[in-house]
Design an enzyme around this catalytic site. Structure first.
Site, PDB file in Angstrom:
ATOM      1  N   ARG A 203      12.448  37.526   8.843  1.00  0.00           N
ATOM      2  CA  ARG A 203      13.790  37.124   8.403  1.00  0.00           C
ATOM      3  C   ARG A 203      13.664  35.869   7.557  1.00  0.00           C
ATOM      4  O   ARG A 203      13.125  34.871   8.027  1.00  0.00           O
ATOM      5  CB  ARG A 203      14.670  36.817   9.615  1.00  0.00           C
ATOM      6  CG  ARG A 203      14.859  38.052  10.469  1.00  0.00           C
ATOM      7  CD  ARG A 203      15.731  37.769  11.664  1.00  0.00           C
ATOM      8  NE  ARG A 203      15.843  39.005  12.426  1.00  0.00           N
ATOM      9  CZ  ARG A 203      16.815  39.280  13.273  1.00  0.00           C
ATOM     10  NH1 ARG A 203      17.749  38.384  13.497  1.00  0.00           N
ATOM     11  NH2 ARG A 203      16.850  40.424  13.910  1.00  0.00           N
ATOM     12  N   ARG A 211      14.437  27.569  18.098  1.00  0.00           N
ATOM     13  CA  ARG A 211      14.431  28.923  18.689  1.00  0.00           C
ATOM     14  C   ARG A 211      14.335  30.055  17.665  1.00  0.00           C
ATOM     15  O   ARG A 211      14.486  31.209  18.005  1.00  0.00           O
ATOM     16  CB  ARG A 211      15.659  29.114  19.567  1.00  0.00           C
ATOM     17  CG  ARG A 211      16.977  29.013  18.834  1.00  0.00           C
ATOM     18  CD  ARG A 211      18.052  29.219  19.858  1.00  0.00           C
ATOM     19  NE  ARG A 211      19.363  29.376  19.294  1.00  0.00           N
ATOM     20  CZ  ARG A 211      20.380  29.841  19.986  1.00  0.00           C
ATOM     21  NH1 ARG A 211      20.225  30.217  21.228  1.00  0.00           N
ATOM     22  NH2 ARG A 211      21.557  29.948  19.443  1.00  0.00           N
ATOM     23  N   HIS A 212      14.133  29.687  16.401  1.00  0.00           N
ATOM     24  CA  HIS A 212      13.998  30.716  15.367  1.00  0.00           C
ATOM     25  C   HIS A 212      12.642  30.639  14.682  1.00  0.00           C
ATOM     26  O   HIS A 212      12.140  29.559  14.408  1.00  0.00           O
ATOM     27  CB  HIS A 212      15.077  30.561  14.298  1.00  0.00           C
ATOM     28  CG  HIS A 212      16.446  30.908  14.792  1.00  0.00           C
ATOM     29  ND1 HIS A 212      17.343  29.967  15.195  1.00  0.00           N
ATOM     30  CD2 HIS A 212      17.045  32.114  14.946  1.00  0.00           C
ATOM     31  CE1 HIS A 212      18.466  30.573  15.592  1.00  0.00           C
ATOM     32  NE2 HIS A 212      18.304  31.873  15.452  1.00  0.00           N
ATOM     33  N   GLU A 340      20.549  33.328  23.808  1.00  0.00           N
ATOM     34  CA  GLU A 340      20.489  34.776  23.598  1.00  0.00           C
ATOM     35  C   GLU A 340      19.048  35.266  23.661  1.00  0.00           C
ATOM     36  O   GLU A 340      18.159  34.677  23.060  1.00  0.00           O
ATOM     37  CB  GLU A 340      21.074  35.118  22.223  1.00  0.00           C
ATOM     38  CG  GLU A 340      20.980  36.600  21.923  1.00  0.00           C
ATOM     39  CD  GLU A 340      21.384  36.964  20.499  1.00  0.00           C
ATOM     40  OE1 GLU A 340      22.314  36.357  19.962  1.00  0.00           O
ATOM     41  OE2 GLU A 340      20.754  37.896  19.955  1.00  0.00           O
ATOM     42  N   SER A 343      20.192  41.579  21.776  1.00  0.00           N
ATOM     43  CA  SER A 343      21.446  42.168  21.297  1.00  0.00           C
ATOM     44  C   SER A 343      21.269  43.673  21.287  1.00  0.00           C
ATOM     45  O   SER A 343      20.167  44.169  21.055  1.00  0.00           O
ATOM     46  CB  SER A 343      21.742  41.728  19.868  1.00  0.00           C
ATOM     47  OG  SER A 343      22.168  40.393  19.841  1.00  0.00           O
TER      48      SER A 343
HETATM   49  P1  ATP Z   1      20.281  34.411  17.193  1.00  0.00           P
HETATM   50  O1  ATP Z   1      21.783  34.528  17.317  1.00  0.00           O
HETATM   51  O2  ATP Z   1      19.631  33.838  18.389  1.00  0.00           O
HETATM   52  O3  ATP Z   1      19.855  33.809  15.903  1.00  0.00           O
HETATM   53  P2  ATP Z   1      20.375  37.134  16.281  1.00  0.00           P
HETATM   54  O4  ATP Z   1      21.620  37.603  16.935  1.00  0.00           O
HETATM   55  O5  ATP Z   1      20.407  36.780  14.847  1.00  0.00           O
HETATM   56  O6  ATP Z   1      19.737  35.916  17.127  1.00  0.00           O
HETATM   57  P3  ATP Z   1      19.307  39.785  16.626  1.00  0.00           P
HETATM   58  O7  ATP Z   1      19.409  40.358  15.281  1.00  0.00           O
HETATM   59  O8  ATP Z   1      20.300  40.147  17.641  1.00  0.00           O
HETATM   60  O9  ATP Z   1      19.219  38.184  16.506  1.00  0.00           O
HETATM   61  O10 ATP Z   1      17.811  40.051  17.137  1.00  0.00           O
HETATM   62  C1  ATP Z   1      17.496  40.556  18.422  1.00  0.00           C
HETATM   63  C2  ATP Z   1      16.685  39.544  19.225  1.00  0.00           C
HETATM   64  O11 ATP Z   1      15.524  39.117  18.504  1.00  0.00           O
HETATM   65  C3  ATP Z   1      17.415  38.254  19.522  1.00  0.00           C
HETATM   66  O12 ATP Z   1      18.240  38.394  20.639  1.00  0.00           O
HETATM   67  C4  ATP Z   1      16.274  37.309  19.783  1.00  0.00           C
HETATM   68  O13 ATP Z   1      15.713  37.522  21.075  1.00  0.00           O
HETATM   69  C5  ATP Z   1      15.254  37.746  18.759  1.00  0.00           C
HETATM   70  N1  ATP Z   1      15.357  36.994  17.503  1.00  0.00           N
HETATM   71  C6  ATP Z   1      16.287  37.134  16.542  1.00  0.00           C
HETATM   72  N2  ATP Z   1      16.084  36.321  15.510  1.00  0.00           N
HETATM   73  C7  ATP Z   1      14.966  35.623  15.806  1.00  0.00           C
HETATM   74  C8  ATP Z   1      14.246  34.613  15.132  1.00  0.00           C
HETATM   75  N3  ATP Z   1      14.605  34.172  13.921  1.00  0.00           N
HETATM   76  N4  ATP Z   1      13.118  34.124  15.725  1.00  0.00           N
HETATM   77  C9  ATP Z   1      12.740  34.577  16.928  1.00  0.00           C
HETATM   78  N5  ATP Z   1      13.386  35.524  17.627  1.00  0.00           N
HETATM   79  C10 ATP Z   1      14.490  36.049  17.083  1.00  0.00           C
HETATM   80 MG    MG Z   2      21.909  38.995  18.306  1.00  0.00          MG
END
Ligand code: ATP
Ligand code: MG
Length: 417
Positions: A203, A211-212, A340, A343
């Site tokens: 991404r 956390r990202h 989180e 999802s």
């Molecule tokens: P967040 O709101 O925490 O940024 P997201 O809702 O954008 O996450 P999802 O698309 O729902 O992320 O991705 C599914 C899962 O993958 C998330 O719940 C999280 O555990 C993990 N995840 C998402 N984005 C990242 C990231 N940039 N780095 C590490 N883990 C991630």
């Molecule tokens: Mg999510």
């Protein structure tokens, strides 16, 4: 003589051959003390002969030691190795660029020298636990009859809309690194029905948070003929199974990290109930603070928030009652230890509805033609989720930065090592 790992050595082992790294070396009068380390543990070794040879061995040099196991009151384990022969396999440069024994060095420097940082048993412990998390995830879904799939990592267009993609030059065409296996796992429910995968995703989000990551690993499932509640239950059971396995198999690692884990409970709240509990605004996402607050209300619990507003979920999430006018969706999140972790939800399997939803989300259906077409010839309703491997490791082990549980993080500024 066959090499023994340090963890295999017992007080009764007698003559052994061990290989590893010199964690510490000290000469005291006529005795040399060597603390030897391999990937399984630490062993105190002493030498009473040829002490001179030891004086130029540097910390972290790779050595091979033959010796005899002896009982010892001073040694922590109650036994030590009396060295009869020591061979230096590869001498380490000195001084070391980063402190290997203690975490005095800041995370950035530690990551610059990750290969050295990983010499510390407590850092290895994090990754041994992560390995068990991935393994027990696999085990759980294999036992249930799911099929592991390998989705592509190079894709032709956005799979989600929204998040930024990394472009890749693909011969004459433009392609992207996959931001999620979403569309592929969905397509496979119309044949294999129940699938799971562990796969890297990218991404190109510019934010740099604890956390990202810009490259992370996801553990995903997708299930035919399932709704959001059925797959939430699968997630609850999978997380419980994973924690149970970590407790069983990673006792010494948890001890090293000073962690006492419990198999979590689970609570199910609607989005509306949950957002009210933290005084959030209806129709808005939870802030990181609100996620934390909600988790604190339910310690040691996976907090499921279901039936989210359509507006806050991706285009492929099913609106309630398959009704495009519905403001509520069949999408959910799961929170654990403050943030989180996952999802998911029921997906739209009806092409007409999918096109309407794409338009509603201001996305161009033309960019999703293959995807929409894959639901034209007998697609069952289906649901699934995604849990981040690093994110879950971080929350389970209560680490303050996701980089702590990523071997070689890729973030906004880091591309090496
Ligand atoms: P967040 O709101 O925490 O940024 P997201 O809702 O954008 O996450 P999802 O698309 O729902 O992320 O991705 C599914 C899962 O993958 C998330 O719940 C999280 O555990 C993990 N995840 C998402 N984005 C990242 C990231 N940039 N780095 C590490 N883990 C991630
Ligand atoms: Mg999510």
């Amino acid at each position: 003589m066959k090499r023994m790992y340090i963890s295999e050595i017992k007080p009764s082992s007698k003559q052994v051959l061990v290989k590893g790294w010199v964690q510490r070396i000290k000469l005291l009068g006529k005795i040399a003390f060597v603390v030897l380390r391999d990937s399984t543990g630490i062993l105190q070794c002493i030498a009473k002969k040829n002490i001179k040879e030891f004086s130029n061995i540097t910390q972290e040099s790779v050595v091979e030691i033959k010796g005899i196991v002896k009982k010892s009151k001073q040694a922590k384990k109650g036994h030590e190795l009396e060295i009869s022969d020591l061979k230096v396999i590869n001498k380490s440069k000195a001084p070391l660029p980063a402190d290997v024994e203690k975490s005095k060095t800041f995370i950035d420097k530690r990551l610059d020298y990750r290969f050295l940082d990983l010499r510390r048993p407590e850092i290895q412990a994090i990754f041994k636990i992560q390995s068990e998390i991935a393994n027990s995830f696999r085990e759980f879904f294999y036992k249930k009859g799911f099929t592991e799939i390998q989705p592509p990592s190079i894709i032709s267009s956005s799979s989600e809309g929204g998040t930024e993609l990394f472009p890749v030059k693909y011969f004459e065409k433009k392609a992207f690194l996959a931001q999620s296996p979403q569309l592929y796992k969905q397509m496979l429910t119309s044949s294999l029905e129940r699938v799971f995968m562990i796969t890297p995703v990218w991404r190109a989000e510019k934010h740099n948070t604890p956390r990202h990551l810009n490259e992370s690993r996801q553990m995903d499932i997708e299930v035919a003929f399932a709704n959001q509640f059925e797959v939430m239950k699968e997630l609850e059971e999978a997380v419980k199974y994973i924690v149970k396995k970590v407790l069983e198999k990673c006792k010494s690692e948890l001890e090293l990290l000073n962690l006492k884990l419990k198999i979590p409970k689970a609570v199910y709240l609607s989005y509306e109930q949950a957002i009210k509990k933290v005084n959030g605004k209806l129709g808005e996402d939870f802030t990181p603070k609100q996620e934390k607050k909600l988790c604190e209300m339910y310690p040691d619990t996976i907090v499921f928030t279901h039936s989210w507003p359509v507006a806050l979920k991706p285009f492929y999430i099913m609106p309630k009652d398959e009704n495009i006018k519905s403001k509520i969706s069949e999408g959910f999140d799961a929170l654990f230890n403050g943030m989180e972790i996952s999802s998911g939800g029921q997906r739209i399997h009806i092409p007409k509805l999918l096109i309407e939803m794409l338009k509603l989300k201001k996305l161009n259906p033309k960019n999703f033609t293959d995807y929409v077409n894959s639901f034209e010839y007998g697609s069952p309703y289906h649901a699934g989720w995604s849990i981040g491997l690093e994110r879950f490791t971080m929350t389970l082990l209560k680490l303050n930065n996701i980089r702590e549980c990523t071997f070689f993080p890729r973030d906004r500024t880091r591309l090496t090592p």
